[in-house]
Design a protein around this motif. Sequence first.
Motif, mmCIF file in Angstrom:
data_model
loop_
_atom_site.group_PDB
_atom_site.id
_atom_site.type_symbol
_atom_site.label_atom_id
_atom_site.label_comp_id
_atom_site.label_asym_id
_atom_site.label_seq_id
_atom_site.Cartn_x
_atom_site.Cartn_y
_atom_site.Cartn_z
ATOM 1 N N GLU A 302 5.997 6.285 -12.679
ATOM 2 C CA GLU A 302 6.898 5.171 -12.986
ATOM 3 C C GLU A 302 7.477 4.547 -11.712
ATOM 4 O O GLU A 302 7.791 3.350 -11.681
ATOM 5 N N ILE A 303 7.608 5.351 -10.648
ATOM 6 C CA ILE A 303 8.104 4.828 -9.377
ATOM 7 C C ILE A 303 7.029 4.000 -8.695
ATOM 8 O O ILE A 303 7.277 2.877 -8.231
ATOM 9 N N MET A 304 5.827 4.535 -8.639
ATOM 10 C CA MET A 304 4.728 3.836 -7.966
ATOM 11 C C MET A 304 4.359 2.533 -8.670
ATOM 12 O O MET A 304 3.829 1.607 -8.040
ATOM 13 N N ASP A 305 4.614 2.437 -9.958
ATOM 14 C CA ASP A 305 4.290 1.224 -10.716
ATOM 15 C C ASP A 305 5.377 0.161 -10.628
ATOM 16 O O ASP A 305 5.257 -0.908 -11.237
ATOM 17 N N ALA A 306 6.451 0.423 -9.883
ATOM 18 C CA ALA A 306 7.571 -0.523 -9.832
ATOM 19 C C ALA A 306 7.205 -1.861 -9.188
ATOM 20 O O ALA A 306 7.573 -2.924 -9.716
ATOM 21 N N PRO A 307 6.492 -1.906 -8.069
ATOM 22 C CA PRO A 307 6.163 -3.209 -7.462
ATOM 23 C C PRO A 307 5.256 -4.040 -8.365
ATOM 24 O O PRO A 307 4.395 -3.505 -9.081
ATOM 25 N N ASP A 308 5.423 -5.347 -8.321
ATOM 26 C CA ASP A 308 4.584 -6.244 -9.113
ATOM 27 C C ASP A 308 3.146 -6.210 -8.608
ATOM 28 O O ASP A 308 2.864 -5.804 -7.482
ATOM 29 N N VAL A 309 2.237 -6.677 -9.461
ATOM 30 C CA VAL A 309 0.828 -6.783 -9.080
ATOM 31 C C VAL A 309 0.702 -7.635 -7.816
ATOM 32 O O VAL A 309 1.261 -8.730 -7.733
ATOM 33 N N GLY A 310 0.010 -7.111 -6.819
ATOM 34 C CA GLY A 310 -0.132 -7.804 -5.539
ATOM 35 C C GLY A 310 0.924 -7.441 -4.525
ATOM 36 O O GLY A 310 0.828 -7.828 -3.360
ATOM 37 N N GLY A 311 1.933 -6.677 -4.947
ATOM 38 C CA GLY A 311 3.013 -6.306 -4.029
ATOM 39 C C GLY A 311 2.628 -5.215 -3.063
ATOM 40 O O GLY A 311 3.314 -5.013 -2.062
ATOM 41 N N LEU A 312 1.555 -4.496 -3.359
ATOM 42 C CA LEU A 312 1.084 -3.428 -2.482
ATOM 43 C C LEU A 312 -0.358 -3.716 -2.082
ATOM 44 O O LEU A 312 -1.135 -4.242 -2.881
ATOM 45 N N GLY A 313 -0.712 -3.359 -0.863
ATOM 46 C CA GLY A 313 -2.106 -3.548 -0.470
ATOM 47 C C GLY A 313 -2.295 -3.614 1.017
ATOM 48 O O GLY A 313 -1.380 -3.371 1.805
ATOM 49 N N GLY A 314 -3.519 -3.963 1.404
ATOM 50 C CA GLY A 314 -3.900 -4.061 2.806
ATOM 51 C C GLY A 314 -5.413 -4.128 2.900
ATOM 52 O O GLY A 314 -6.124 -3.459 2.153
ATOM 53 N N THR A 315 -5.906 -4.928 3.810
ATOM 54 C CA THR A 315 -7.343 -5.189 3.887
ATOM 55 C C THR A 315 -8.182 -3.928 4.051
ATOM 56 O O THR A 315 -9.197 -3.752 3.379
ATOM 57 N N PHE A 316 -7.776 -3.032 4.938
ATOM 58 C CA PHE A 316 -8.594 -1.855 5.227
ATOM 59 C C PHE A 316 -8.079 -0.588 4.560
ATOM 60 O O PHE A 316 -8.673 0.481 4.734
ATOM 61 N N GLY A 317 -6.982 -0.647 3.829
ATOM 62 C CA GLY A 317 -6.395 0.543 3.230
ATOM 63 C C GLY A 317 -7.375 1.279 2.339
ATOM 64 O O GLY A 317 -7.934 0.716 1.401
ATOM 65 N N GLY A 318 -7.581 2.585 2.613
ATOM 66 C CA GLY A 318 -8.519 3.359 1.823
ATOM 67 C C GLY A 318 -9.958 2.978 2.088
ATOM 68 O O GLY A 318 -10.773 2.890 1.161
ATOM 69 N N ASN A 319 -10.293 2.778 3.347
ATOM 70 C CA ASN A 319 -11.674 2.464 3.723
ATOM 71 C C ASN A 319 -12.633 3.473 3.089
ATOM 72 O O ASN A 319 -12.360 4.680 3.077
ATOM 73 N N PRO A 320 -13.781 3.024 2.545
ATOM 74 C CA PRO A 320 -14.666 3.933 1.806
ATOM 75 C C PRO A 320 -15.207 5.086 2.642
ATOM 76 O O PRO A 320 -15.361 6.202 2.126
ATOM 77 N N VAL A 321 -15.518 4.856 3.910
ATOM 78 C CA VAL A 321 -16.009 5.942 4.759
ATOM 79 C C VAL A 321 -14.908 6.983 4.967
ATOM 80 O O VAL A 321 -15.142 8.193 4.887
#
Length: 458
Positions: A302-321
């Motif tokens: 419930e805490i992690m879902d608080a930000p609106d859609v698009g409020g969290l992110g980053g171009t390279f975050g969680g790179n597949p390699v």
Amino acid sequence: MSTIRLRTEIPGPKSRQWMQRYRASVPRGVYTVTPVFIASGKGVQIEDLDGNRFLDFAGGLGCLNAGQRPEAVEEAVQRQSRRFLHACVHVTPYDAYVRLAEALNRRTPGDFPKKTMLANSGAEAVENAVKVARAHTGRPGIICFEDAFHGRTLLGLSLTSKTHPYKSGFGPFAPEIYRMPYAYCYRCSYHLSHPECELHCARQLENVFSRVVAEESVAAVLLEPVLGEGGFVVPPSDFFPVLAAECRKRGVLIIADEVQTGYGRTGTLFACEQFDLEPDIIVTGKSMGAGLPLSSITGRREIMDAPDVGGLGGTFGGNPVACEAALALLETFDSNDLAGRARQIGQLFHQRALGWKDAFPIIGEIRGMGAMQALELVTDRRARWPAAKETRAVIDGCCRRGLIVLSAGTYGNVIRLLVPLVATDSQITEGLDVLEASLKEVSKAAAAPIGDRNGPAW
């Protein structure tokens, strides 16, 4: 058979040549601990451009808990590299991101539903954790601790305690950051002793709410279970229960920064497990990617879902390699019981270091948890004057002898060990032999301590 092999003086001619080019082309603020340029590495050893072989007790600044190039990680990276190197999860998501998030949701402390976001670095993870906490609570304030380190970005520096070299000249800093003393018993801010103090430092949180910032304005308390850059300070076991109780009754979240303590370093996958601490949000990084840039923010659903859609992110975050590397690393930890090995390494260190304290008056305190171990050096045990120059001399002496170690601490007087957990007993012994020789050399030169007036006395 010795791991260390020295073929030239340290640094060798090729390293010296490259260091000249480094200094001519890279800003002076981008510091280096050693003057040695790496050519290759495997496990706990690295070889430099001159063919010298070193024991690495720094582990890439804590990023190599499983050593250089673990076999399973190498294979996973190669497999993924043949598929694709990048595909921004916000454009075309991929399964490795989801599988890693699921694994972290299962394995981080706390028996409650969780969600995970992936990022690139520890500082980025800390910043996103703060964003999430503020979005969930609707409050701006963050309480952090003296001697803490949370990164080099603007918000990271605002949360970080040490002024030089990290913060000097980079202000103004982010607002709504409030700081209180940590449970640094060797240098207690209140000049008390545990347990007679009755956790006075933890109980000061109530005073902060009364005199510094209103509790209804505070989103979270941000903490390191064991101080990292602050000197590998381990709080008393009853510190966090008192602190957590004060937070829970006020609706203040707990964010645990396990960027350096995580991934087996302290003897469990996460240090919080040893303190029975279930943070609302936990951030990890460093060793998570086995040498590739990767970090995570895991928290109550419930805490992690608080930000609106698009409020969290980053171009390279969680790179597949990097994600595949992290998944392979978790399997390596399980199959080799690297957390258990961390406890064994800690025992080996303590058995040896206790004798050093009798032999070398420069050692003020020996402390640590698992393989996260440190020596705090002082020029006077009674006054506890920080021995920063002597610490630097010990580290330089180790490097000349083929061992790479790091300093830490607000006063630059702590030697910290971040030994890769794959080190053998013979490699541990060889490295500690070198450290002992360097301590002996520096202690002999400082046989008549007069005190270092660059730091306070305790």
